[in-house]
Design an enzyme around this catalytic site. Sequence first.
Site, PDB file in Angstrom:
ATOM      1  N   GLU A 151       7.508  16.712  16.400  1.00  0.00           N
ATOM      2  CA  GLU A 151       6.405  17.607  16.759  1.00  0.00           C
ATOM      3  C   GLU A 151       5.231  16.824  17.334  1.00  0.00           C
ATOM      4  O   GLU A 151       4.475  17.320  18.152  1.00  0.00           O
ATOM      5  CB  GLU A 151       5.946  18.398  15.518  1.00  0.00           C
ATOM      6  CG  GLU A 151       5.001  19.562  15.832  1.00  0.00           C
ATOM      7  CD  GLU A 151       3.591  19.133  16.174  1.00  0.00           C
ATOM      8  OE1 GLU A 151       2.990  19.715  17.079  1.00  0.00           O
ATOM      9  OE2 GLU A 151       3.085  18.183  15.544  1.00  0.00           O
ATOM     10  N   ASP A 198       8.575  14.988  11.357  1.00  0.00           N
ATOM     11  CA  ASP A 198       8.231  13.622  11.804  1.00  0.00           C
ATOM     12  C   ASP A 198       6.876  13.134  11.289  1.00  0.00           C
ATOM     13  O   ASP A 198       6.010  13.903  10.895  1.00  0.00           O
ATOM     14  CB  ASP A 198       8.281  13.508  13.336  1.00  0.00           C
ATOM     15  CG  ASP A 198       7.353  14.496  14.027  1.00  0.00           C
ATOM     16  OD1 ASP A 198       7.142  15.611  13.499  1.00  0.00           O
ATOM     17  OD2 ASP A 198       6.830  14.156  15.108  1.00  0.00           O
TER      18      ASP A 198
END
Length: 390
Positions: free
Chosen positions: A138, A80
């Site tokens: 994350e 991400d």
Amino acid sequence: MTIKIHPEVDKIKSNIIENRRDFHKHPELSFKEFRTSKIVANKLKSYGLEVKTGVGKTGVTADLVGNESGSSIALRADMDALPIQETSNLEFKSINDGVMHACGHDGHTAMLLGAARVLSNYKKKIKGRVRFIFQPAEEGKGGARYMIKDNALDGMNQIYGAHLWNYQQCGTISTKAGPVMAAADMFKINIRGKGGHGAMPQGTNDTILAASQLINSLQTIISRSTNPLESAVLTVGKINGGHNFNVIADHVKLEGTTRAYTEKNREMIKQKMKNIILGIEKITGAEIELDYEDGYPPVINDDICSKNLLHSASKVVSQAGEPYLTMGGEDFSYFANEIPGCFFFIGSAPKGTKPLEVPHHCSHFNIDEDALAIGSSAFVQLIEDLLIVN
Ligand code: NI
């Protein structure tokens, strides 16, 4: 400083860089990694791996099953990006407004894909199983937990994960046994009292005074209750309150974060905060409410996994050793709390800059792309050392 890129990684080096640039150009926020995970899954399928999608929402896993039985090793990358507007002049800068790969997760994804591509040719030689874990979210949402719930770690004996690290020069790989990333918690404090005229404090509970006493006292947790040889931080980052210069405030709000490297210190800080709040309530008469939110636990590296990693890393770079540590958090901790693991750091300070000059999460973040082949080599070397016995 010597660097020995794995010969099979060296052959696909430009492809790893190409993949990283593509992810960089098309960053996606936590749990919205639709394009990224689709590309990852398609590539993994093309390498002949057993691919599962939708693991922990947008996560992907792929298994490389060796011809002989043995240990099962998981390798993890996060996918991400962050809600940051990119200000770099890179030709592959983000085309998604307000979204940017400012932490290096584009590189993590590309490095692990590179390793998967190389290792997929070793099927006949591998004793055991390698699971490639591509994790969503994350950055604050704890995607690792969702993957674990969806059985991403089932049957695995060990897990390894890497972070590109601009705080170290390119050509270094580092880790150590024990804690390497901090627990990162958040708190909000509401102080309520009886306001009044600034000239007549009697009968009021001055919440600004209570807030001042509280902030001062909270800092004694670090200076007086924490072992000076262990690291911990408490920061009050926001304070709001008051109405006018001659009015005693009836309400103050505080917000902050605590960081610790051990669960013991994390619990100690939380408990002391509660005790101090009770004391300040008593002496000020104000009502103080604590809203403490647990963030990611600390990342604690396993002794054996850390030794394994440093042993393999030292075959790739001459400078394999102690990491530059920060009090940042990482949700790799959820994986490492389930099975023995090691989180390691790959030096990636951009060419022409010094470590720390281009920090993670800044709007002109970039890496030295030479670090990518180093990272892929470390993963490949690790699996060769652990699962390929000649
Ligand atoms: Ni990161």
